[in-house]
Design a protein around this motif. Structure first.
Motif, PDB file in Angstrom:
ATOM      1  N   MET A 215      40.465 -27.251  27.726  1.00  0.00           N
ATOM      2  CA  MET A 215      41.285 -27.814  26.921  1.00  0.00           C
ATOM      3  C   MET A 215      41.648 -29.151  27.425  1.00  0.00           C
ATOM      4  SD  MET A 215      45.142 -26.503  25.937  1.00  0.00           S
ATOM      5  CE  MET A 215      45.591 -26.707  27.650  1.00  0.00           C
ATOM      6  N   SER A 216      41.902 -29.418  28.719  1.00  0.00           N
ATOM      7  CA  SER A 216      42.125 -30.726  29.484  1.00  0.00           C
ATOM      8  C   SER A 216      40.930 -31.802  29.127  1.00  0.00           C
ATOM      9  CB  SER A 216      42.581 -30.454  30.956  1.00  0.00           C
ATOM     10  OG  SER A 216      43.573 -29.685  31.016  1.00  0.00           O
ATOM     11  N   LEU A 217      39.515 -30.985  29.482  1.00  0.00           N
ATOM     12  CA  LEU A 217      38.629 -31.761  29.134  1.00  0.00           C
ATOM     13  C   LEU A 217      38.368 -32.641  27.847  1.00  0.00           C
ATOM     14  CD1 LEU A 217      35.956 -32.799  30.249  1.00  0.00           C
ATOM     15  CD2 LEU A 217      34.583 -30.577  29.606  1.00  0.00           C
ATOM     16  N   ALA A 218      38.671 -31.669  26.917  1.00  0.00           N
ATOM     17  CA  ALA A 218      38.472 -32.063  25.388  1.00  0.00           C
ATOM     18  C   ALA A 218      39.758 -33.086  24.865  1.00  0.00           C
ATOM     19  CB  ALA A 218      38.961 -30.919  24.492  1.00  0.00           C
ATOM     20  N   LEU A 219      40.844 -32.938  25.489  1.00  0.00           N
ATOM     21  CA  LEU A 219      41.712 -34.076  25.558  1.00  0.00           C
ATOM     22  C   LEU A 219      41.405 -35.098  25.894  1.00  0.00           C
ATOM     23  CD1 LEU A 219      45.204 -32.110  26.087  1.00  0.00           C
ATOM     24  CD2 LEU A 219      44.393 -32.788  24.046  1.00  0.00           C
ATOM     25  N   ALA A 220      40.891 -35.232  27.212  1.00  0.00           N
ATOM     26  CA  ALA A 220      40.529 -36.587  27.755  1.00  0.00           C
ATOM     27  C   ALA A 220      39.347 -37.128  27.071  1.00  0.00           C
ATOM     28  CB  ALA A 220      39.915 -36.235  29.361  1.00  0.00           C
TER      29      ALA A 220
END
Length: 777
Positions: free
Chosen positions: A161-166
């Motif tokens: 999830m954090s990777l997708a946001l970044a």
């Protein structure tokens, strides 16, 4: 930094099996939260798929629904278990739970990545981010028992999830990704803290439970009953021992009644009496350190209980209960044995002494007459020696029974020990009453007894002491003992009253004993010597050593008075040792043809080292063994015949001559002459009485001839006239003679003169007699 340290300690700590099982149990008991969370996640996945139209989200929704449902019902199966989770079972359940959790977290992460990275729908982004963050936070709270599982859960669910946001780009998306990373790091720290707190709480709980179990075990296995009451008077603790001793029901203990309820229940159960219950309740309420003893209302049970009351610091009291029945019975038994004879059940010496002292103190100043009778059984030792001690014990019991039958209720009888009994006869009118009782005791105890099919006859002697004003118990006992001694000396089987002259005799004997000990220590004794003349040669062949004591006050004390006292005191052995050595050293100053004769008492002869003493005396004096002659009496031969024979044989092998002294005064058994290695027989002076008539002379010559035929020298003692000498020497059987005709016992200096006169030249018998008579004069 602190959270990191806690994490390291948590990861390195080796959990105890029971603690490990408790942590796994806390994770697996979540059926409804697990089911609702799975439903919410599945709904959110379906909404994002419909909103975005991304066909890849449909498989994610299906996996979330399937995996979540499987995990929920897995937890349902776990919760239906009834047994406590064991360590082995926890090792089985942990991997199943962890694998399901990580797969579920991975599916959530893939769903979030596809939702955020593949489109620009802000609503879909908000839904997946909110659901994932909420699920992660809930999982962190639920899975605090396994910090590693939380870390994997955050990595698999929130990492994509954090990777997708970044990767989506944009200031706010990148900022949200950074904030979520920080949030997840904080969530991890919170989880580690929760884990540490929970582990510490569980550890304390288990330790407290273990301590409580140990306390409960100790409490219920202690030999004392224990009951603890709080400050409000309610029951706090009661062990099993207390309830068993008081016969209380378990319901009463579990209900936790008041002190009054507990005591009332004890009274109702018959364990204590109502008055005792009131006293116990008062002590509990007073909360003071006290002790008390209660007796059982049931006389048949006859139980004694010791109660100890101890106040507590915060109020209330602790009651300790001990059953002391056996201890009190043992103390009573010990007290009884200390004051009563175990065999006859009569009072013993201590009890009698105290009771007589009490009775005498009551009689002080009163016009009352009492008597103390000291009873000693005659011939009792023969019963023990012939029939054995068990029969002797039965005889003593029979004697005690007869004594009880003869006495009045106010009289007091006790066994003093051995075969001695004492009677205190109270309130008598005269000495005659005591004499009547003493005669009855002698007659009754002399009647036959039947002991184990044996008819036994014994006698009794009684000493009587009458009470006087101010007399003590010790004095009364001493006086009765002295009277008993006189009764036994008068022939036994009789009684005797104490008289003052008896005390004077005893005191004189005591002083004589003291003087005798002092004389032996200071060597105040002297040896006199009386010659034995060889009738053929006319010379002195032997000199008999005789003891003399010149007392500074008493003057010359006869051996007749010395020897019995020395034997009673046990000094005869030491005294005989001194005589033997002194006589051997004196003999070395005589002509070589002369021997010395030393009398041995039975006690001295039967000492264990008699052979060593003889050897030592010969060694230190240098006297040849053949010049020593030991005189023994028949009483020495009567005891331990085999041992006596062995000792005599050993002395004979040394070269020492053995002489039988005073033959004719005892049993005069001819077997002694045959069975023992004797070289000389001394015929007692009593044979010379009436020797001028045929019968006594024939008897003396017969004994002399018999001894001579057995190869022994024959000596006749007590020769005082020439006529006696001519009669005994007529047939030639008598070899030596001794008596005043030749010489009285004389000191060592005088005996040397006689020996010089005897052995300086050969002299006729009349010349020797004349010389001896002149030396005496």
């Amino acid at each position: 930094m602190q959270l990191v340290d806690q994490k390291k300690r948590s990861s390195q700590e080796e959990l105890e099996p029971v603690l490990y099982a408790a942590l796994i149990d806390s994770m697996c008991q979540n059926f409804w939260p697990m089911l609702f969370g799975s439903v919410c996640s599945a709904v959110a996945a379906l909404l994002t798929a419909l909103k975005t139209g991304n066909v890849w989200l449909w498989p994610c929704a299906v996996l979330i629904i399937g995996i979540g449902t499987i995990r929920a019902f897995q937890m349902r199966k776990y919760e239906r278990r009834t047994a406590v989770l064991t360590f082995e079972q926890a090792k089985h359940w942990e991997p199943r739970y962890a694998i399901g959790a990580m797969i579920y977290a991975g599916v959530l992460g893939v769903w979030c990545f596809l939702t955020i990275f593949g489109n620009d729908d802000a609503v879909a982004h908000m839904v997946c981010v909110a659901v994932t963050i909420g699920y992660t936070a809930g999982g962190a709270a639920r899975n605090y028992g396994s910090p590693k599982l939380i870390q994997y859960h955050i990595l698999l669910a929130c990492g994509p999830m954090s990777l997708a946001l970044a990767l989506h780009g944009g200031f706010y998306y990148v900022g949200l990704a950074v904030l979520l990373v920080l949030f997840f790091i904080g969530l991890k720290g919170i989880n580690l803290s929760l884990h540490a707190i929970f582990v510490k709480a569980l550890t304390s709980s288990f330790r407290e439970a273990a301590l409580a179990g140990q306390f409960d075990t100790a409490l219920n296995n202690m030999p004392h009953g224990l009951c603890m009451f709080r400050a409000d008077g309610r029951l706090a603790v009661m062990n099993h021992r207390f309830s068993e001793m008081m016969n209380l029901s378990d319901k009463l203990v579990q209900r936790g009644g008041s002190a009054s309820d507990i005591i009332d229940a004890c009274v109702s159960a018959g364990s204590i009496s109502a008055p005792s219950g009131r006293m116990i309740l008062a002590e509990i309420e007073n909360t003071q350190t006290r002790d008390m003893i209660t007796t059982d209302p049931d006389i048949a049970r006859n139980r004694s209980l010791s109660w100890t009351f101890q106040p507590m610091a915060g109020g209330g009291a602790v009651v300790l209960l001990e059953d002391i029945t056996e201890r009190r019975d043992a103390e009573a038994r010990i007290s009884h044995l200390a004051r009563y004879d175990e065999l006859t059940e009569l009072p013993n010496r201590v009890n009698f002494r105290d009771e007589i002292g009490r009775l005498l103190s009551i009689q002080q100043g009163a016009d009352q007459l009492s008597a103390l009778l000291f009873v000693d059984l005659d011939q009792f030792k023969q019963v023990n020696d012939t029939l054995g001690h068990p029969c002797g014990d039965q005889l003593l019991c029979a004697v005690a029974g007869r004594m009880r039958e003869m006495l009045r209720p106010e009289d007091f009888v006790a066994r003093f020990g051995g075969d001695e009994f004492v009677v205190f006869q109270q309130n008598i009118r005269s000495h005659e009453d005591a004499a009547v009782l003493a005669r009855r005791i002698v007659d009754r105890l002399s009647e036959r007894y039947r002991i184990d099919n044996h008819l036994v006859e014994i006698g009794a002697s009684v000493g009587i002491a009458m009470t006087t004003a101010g007399v003590s118990a010790d004095t009364l006992l001493k006086n009765a003992d002295m009277a008993l001694y006189r009764a036994k000396a008068d022939g036994r089987g009789t009684f005797c009253f104490f008289r003052e002259e008896m005390a004077q005799t005893v005191e004189a004997r005591r002083i004589l004993e003291l003087d005798l000990r002092k004389a032996l220590a200071n060597e105040e004794f002297e040896l006199f010597y009386q010659p034995l003349v060889n009738l053929k040669s006319g010379r002195i062949a032997t000199c008999e050593a005789l003891l003399r004591w010149n007392h500074p006050v008493r003057g010359t004390v006869s051996p007749i008075d010395i020897i019995p006292v020395a034997e009673d005191m046990g000094l005869i052995v030491d005294l005989g040792r001194w005589i033997l050595r002194k006589a051997c050293m004196e003999c070395m100053k005589w002509p070589e043809a002369v021997s010395v004769a030393v009398n041995f008492s039975p006690q001295q002869f039967h000492q264990r080292d008699v052979l060593s003493e003889v050897r030592y005396a010969l060694e230190v004096s240098g006297l040849p063994a053949h010049r020593l002659e030991i005189e023994i009496t028949e009483s020495s031969l009567l005891r331990n015949t085999q041992i006596t024979h062995d000792v005599l044989s050993q002395l004979h092998s040394l070269g020492v001559r053995i002489s039988l002294d005073d033959f004719g005064t005892g049993y005069s058994s001819l077997s002694y002459l045959h069975n023992f290695p004797l070289q000389k027989v001394k015929i007692d002076r009593s044979f010379l009485e009436g020797i001028d008539t045929d019968r006594p002379l024939t008897l003396l010559r017969g004994v002399a001839r018999l001894s001579a035929d057995l190869g022994m020298s024959v000596v006749v003692e007590g020769i005082e006239t020439t006529e006696q000498l001519e009669l005994i020497s007529a047939d030639g059987a008598v070899t030596e003679a001794q008596g005043y005709l030749f010489s009285r016992p004389v000191p060592a200096v005088r005996i040397r003169q006689l020996l010089n006169a005897s052995h300086g030249r050969r002299a006729p018998d009349d010349q020797l007699i004349a010389v001896s008579s002149r030396s005496i004069a």
